[in-house]
Design a protein around this motif. Structure first.
Motif, PDB file in Angstrom:
ATOM      1  N   LEU A 222       0.844  -1.195   0.000  1.00 52.19           N
ATOM      2  CA  LEU A 222       0.000   0.000   0.000  1.00 52.19           C
ATOM      3  C   LEU A 222       0.877   1.241   0.000  1.00 52.19           C
ATOM      4  N   THR A 223       0.433   2.263  -0.724  1.00 52.60           N
ATOM      5  CA  THR A 223       1.141   3.545  -0.745  1.00 52.60           C
ATOM      6  C   THR A 223       0.222   4.653  -0.244  1.00 52.60           C
ATOM      7  N   VAL A 224       0.717   5.429   0.719  1.00 53.25           N
ATOM      8  CA  VAL A 224       0.021   6.622   1.207  1.00 53.25           C
ATOM      9  C   VAL A 224       0.760   7.816   0.629  1.00 53.25           C
ATOM     10  N   GLU A 225       0.096   8.599  -0.192  1.00 54.50           N
ATOM     11  CA  GLU A 225       0.743   9.722  -0.863  1.00 54.50           C
ATOM     12  C   GLU A 225       1.047  10.853   0.125  1.00 54.50           C
ATOM     13  N   PRO A 226       2.060  11.665  -0.171  1.00 55.51           N
ATOM     14  CA  PRO A 226       2.354  12.822   0.692  1.00 55.51           C
ATOM     15  C   PRO A 226       1.112  13.705   0.866  1.00 55.51           C
ATOM     16  N   GLY A 227       0.799  14.035   2.102  1.00 53.72           N
ATOM     17  CA  GLY A 227      -0.348  14.889   2.388  1.00 53.72           C
ATOM     18  C   GLY A 227      -1.687  14.186   2.375  1.00 53.72           C
ATOM     19  N   GLU A 228      -1.713  12.878   2.169  1.00 53.61           N
ATOM     20  CA  GLU A 228      -2.966  12.130   2.080  1.00 53.61           C
ATOM     21  C   GLU A 228      -3.387  11.598   3.453  1.00 53.61           C
ATOM     22  N   VAL A 229      -4.706  11.526   3.673  1.00 51.96           N
ATOM     23  CA  VAL A 229      -5.247  10.823   4.829  1.00 51.96           C
ATOM     24  C   VAL A 229      -5.714   9.451   4.355  1.00 51.96           C
ATOM     25  N   MET A 230      -5.054   8.418   4.849  1.00 51.01           N
ATOM     26  CA  MET A 230      -5.433   7.044   4.513  1.00 51.01           C
ATOM     27  C   MET A 230      -5.976   6.376   5.757  1.00 51.01           C
ATOM     28  N   ALA A 231      -7.196   5.893   5.675  1.00 51.34           N
ATOM     29  CA  ALA A 231      -7.785   5.155   6.799  1.00 51.34           C
ATOM     30  C   ALA A 231      -7.594   3.667   6.571  1.00 51.34           C
ATOM     31  N   LEU A 232      -7.137   2.967   7.609  1.00 48.95           N
ATOM     32  CA  LEU A 232      -7.115   1.507   7.599  1.00 48.95           C
ATOM     33  C   LEU A 232      -8.362   1.054   8.342  1.00 48.95           C
ATOM     34  N   LEU A 233      -9.288   0.455   7.633  1.00 46.18           N
ATOM     35  CA  LEU A 233     -10.601   0.113   8.176  1.00 46.18           C
ATOM     36  C   LEU A 233     -10.777  -1.396   8.144  1.00 46.18           C
ATOM     37  N   GLY A 234     -11.192  -1.947   9.274  1.00 42.68           N
ATOM     38  CA  GLY A 234     -11.433  -3.378   9.315  1.00 42.68           C
ATOM     39  C   GLY A 234     -11.831  -3.821  10.706  1.00 42.68           C
ATOM     40  N   PRO A 235     -12.290  -5.056  10.842  1.00 47.45           N
ATOM     41  CA  PRO A 235     -12.685  -5.570  12.159  1.00 47.45           C
ATOM     42  C   PRO A 235     -11.464  -5.844  13.013  1.00 47.45           C
ATOM     43  N   SER A 236     -11.691  -6.168  14.277  1.00 42.09           N
ATOM     44  CA  SER A 236     -10.596  -6.528  15.173  1.00 42.09           C
ATOM     45  C   SER A 236      -9.866  -7.748  14.617  1.00 42.09           C
ATOM     46  N   GLY A 237      -8.537  -7.698  14.683  1.00 42.09           N
ATOM     47  CA  GLY A 237      -7.748  -8.809  14.185  1.00 42.09           C
ATOM     48  C   GLY A 237      -7.494  -8.797  12.697  1.00 42.09           C
ATOM     49  N   SER A 238      -7.846  -7.709  12.023  1.00 43.13           N
ATOM     50  CA  SER A 238      -7.671  -7.659  10.561  1.00 43.13           C
ATOM     51  C   SER A 238      -6.253  -7.294  10.154  1.00 43.13           C
ATOM     52  N   GLY A 239      -5.444  -6.780  11.090  1.00 41.03           N
ATOM     53  CA  GLY A 239      -4.061  -6.429  10.777  1.00 41.03           C
ATOM     54  C   GLY A 239      -3.802  -4.947  10.663  1.00 41.03           C
ATOM     55  N   LYS A 240      -4.825  -4.130  10.870  1.00 40.68           N
ATOM     56  CA  LYS A 240      -4.665  -2.694  10.632  1.00 40.68           C
ATOM     57  C   LYS A 240      -3.722  -2.038  11.650  1.00 40.68           C
ATOM     58  N   THR A 241      -3.844  -2.375  12.932  1.00 39.01           N
ATOM     59  CA  THR A 241      -2.952  -1.798  13.934  1.00 39.01           C
ATOM     60  C   THR A 241      -1.526  -2.309  13.755  1.00 39.01           C
ATOM     61  N   THR A 242      -1.378  -3.554  13.351  1.00 41.09           N
ATOM     62  CA  THR A 242      -0.047  -4.087  13.084  1.00 41.09           C
ATOM     63  C   THR A 242       0.633  -3.306  11.969  1.00 41.09           C
ATOM     64  N   ALA A 243      -0.122  -2.956  10.929  1.00 40.36           N
ATOM     65  CA  ALA A 243       0.449  -2.163   9.833  1.00 40.36           C
ATOM     66  C   ALA A 243       0.928  -0.811  10.341  1.00 40.36           C
ATOM     67  N   LEU A 244       0.125  -0.169  11.181  1.00 37.80           N
ATOM     68  CA  LEU A 244       0.520   1.132  11.732  1.00 37.80           C
ATOM     69  C   LEU A 244       1.758   0.995  12.613  1.00 37.80           C
ATOM     70  N   ARG A 245       1.814  -0.049  13.420  1.00 32.92           N
ATOM     71  CA  ARG A 245       2.965  -0.237  14.308  1.00 32.92           C
ATOM     72  C   ARG A 245       4.233  -0.572  13.521  1.00 32.92           C
ATOM     73  N   ALA A 246       4.067  -1.146  12.332  1.00 30.59           N
ATOM     74  CA  ALA A 246       5.233  -1.391  11.483  1.00 30.59           C
ATOM     75  C   ALA A 246       5.824  -0.077  10.981  1.00 30.59           C
ATOM     76  N   VAL A 247       4.970   0.912  10.734  1.00 34.14           N
ATOM     77  CA  VAL A 247       5.459   2.233  10.328  1.00 34.14           C
ATOM     78  C   VAL A 247       6.140   2.925  11.511  1.00 34.14           C
ATOM     79  N   ALA A 248       5.540   2.793  12.693  1.00 31.67           N
ATOM     80  CA  ALA A 248       6.096   3.439  13.886  1.00 31.67           C
ATOM     81  C   ALA A 248       7.413   2.813  14.322  1.00 31.67           C
ATOM     82  N   GLY A 249       7.621   1.556  13.957  1.00 30.73           N
ATOM     83  CA  GLY A 249       8.846   0.871  14.355  1.00 30.73           C
ATOM     84  C   GLY A 249       8.679  -0.007  15.569  1.00 30.73           C
ATOM     85  N   PHE A 250       7.452  -0.280  15.972  1.00 27.26           N
ATOM     86  CA  PHE A 250       7.204  -1.094  17.155  1.00 27.26           C
ATOM     87  C   PHE A 250       7.108  -2.585  16.842  1.00 27.26           C
TER      88      PHE A 250
END
Length: 363
Positions: free
Chosen positions: A29-57
């Motif tokens: 997935l690519t989030v363009e500069p200045g873009e708001v990208m929402a990761l939407l899905g049920p619990s356990g879908s992987g969305k928070t894991t994707a965000l934590r991969a960007v944060a470095g956690f």
């Protein structure tokens, strides 16, 4: 704040001794500069894991994470230059508001002479200047969340990560914070925002695009309008907004399908050609369905579609009535304007929708 986008390059994350539990699978997935990208899905879908991969956690088992032109996969969190806001605020209770906001700047060893000015700037941006000397316990939940956002903005990140930031707020506060986040985005057009949520209203309200996730994989991505009006599959249709999903088969003519014993026109909304007799799913949003003519008046003279059945449910919702009817063994729901004389349970009704409001899905 310099513009930076985000790029996930086939990122996979797995846990367990033998990495048998995959929580993010080949995420691209690519989030363009200045873009708001929402990761939407049920619990356990992987969305928070994707965000934590960007944060470095979390460390990907495979794939790479890029922020702007930098491959940050192997960088520690403090070297990535991202701001992050989580659902429980994570404020230090013993610190005043201004000290909480200054914490990230001090951790980055910002010049001492700049810290006060950048703290004041972030507090003004979030409308919290008057509360700089207070402790978190003296603030409401919404005010505490504003402080958490101010702390994230104070470091002037090119990327802002928001992990369910409004889930701890009540409905009224959540609505107000949605408006505040939209305003902040207008004021910070160069900041890329990755917004994790399971709330479709938040995603539809804030996002330029939405990435729909389920079972650790990306299912669909597009603008809110596209995902709502022309979903790419049945999961997107059911998760982004309410939907009637009806089993149909291709009709003998192009642009037609059969639902039970009724032939329906879907015009050019068929995403792929559906051959005669081929199984598919018809998506019709409840608010696009209205009450048709009575059965004695015949078919839909204006070229629309009419489904006839028996009312099995009726809910008054103030400005609307929700009507559920059983039609050919399936429940069909319509959201119609408030009715002076709504149909009664057990009454036969005709429900109508236009050809262009029926979307045929094949997955």
């Amino acid at each position: 704040m310099s513009a930076s986008g985000i790029r996930f390059d086939e990122v996979s994350v797995a846990y367990g001794r033998n990495a048998e539990n995959t929580v993010l699978d080949s995420f691209d997935l690519t989030v363009e500069p200045g873009e708001v990208m929402a990761l939407l899905g049920p619990s356990g879908s992987g969305k928070t894991t994707a965000l934590r991969a960007v944060a470095g956690f979390v460390r990907p088992a495979r794939g790479r994470v890029w922020i702007g032109e930098r491959d940050v996969t192997d960088l520690p969190p403090y070297r990535r230059g991202v701001g992050m806001v989580v659902q429980q605020y994570a404020l230090f209770p013993h610190m005043r508001v201004e000290d909480n906001v200054a914490f990230g700047l001090k951790a980055q060893k910002a010049p001492r002479g700049e810290i006060a000015g950048r703290v004041a700037e972030a507090l003004e941006m979030t409308g919290m200047s008057a509360y700089a000397r207070r402790h978190p316990r003296e603030l409401s939940g919404g005010q505490q969340q504003r402080v958490a956002i101010a702390r994230a903005l104070a470091i002037r990140p090119g990327v802002l990560l928001l992990d369910e930031p409004l889930s701890a707020l009540d409905a009224q506060l959540r609505s107000g914070m949605l408006a505040e986040l939209a305003r902040l985005h207008r004021e910070l057009p160069d900041v890329s925002i990755l917004y994790v949520t399971h709330d479709q209203v938040e995603a539809l309200t804030l996002a330029d695009r939405i990435a729909v996730m389920d079972k650790a994989r990306l299912q669909d991505v597009g603008t809110p309008s596209r995902l709502y009006r022309r979903p790419g599959g049945t999961f997107t249709a059911s998760f982004v907004g309410n939907a009637n999903l009806l089993p149909v088969v291709g009709g003998p003519e192009g642009g037609t399908v059969r639902f039970g014993g009724t032939e329906l026109r879907v015009g050019d909304t068929v995403r792929d050609a559906v051959r005669d007799g081929e199984s598919a799913t018809l998506c019709v949003r409840p608010h696009r369905i209205g009450l048709g003519e009575s059965e004695s008046e015949g078919g839909a003279e204006d070229g629309g579609n009419v489904l006839r059945g028996v009312v099995t449910g009726l809910q008054w919702r103030g400005a609307t009535h929700r009507i559920t009817a059983e039609i050919d063994g399936h429940e069909v729901t319509a959201e119609v304007g408030e009715l002076r004389e709504p149909p009664r349970l057990g009454e036969r009704v005709a429900l109508r929708f236009a050809a262009e409001d029926g979307v045929v899905l094949r997955g």
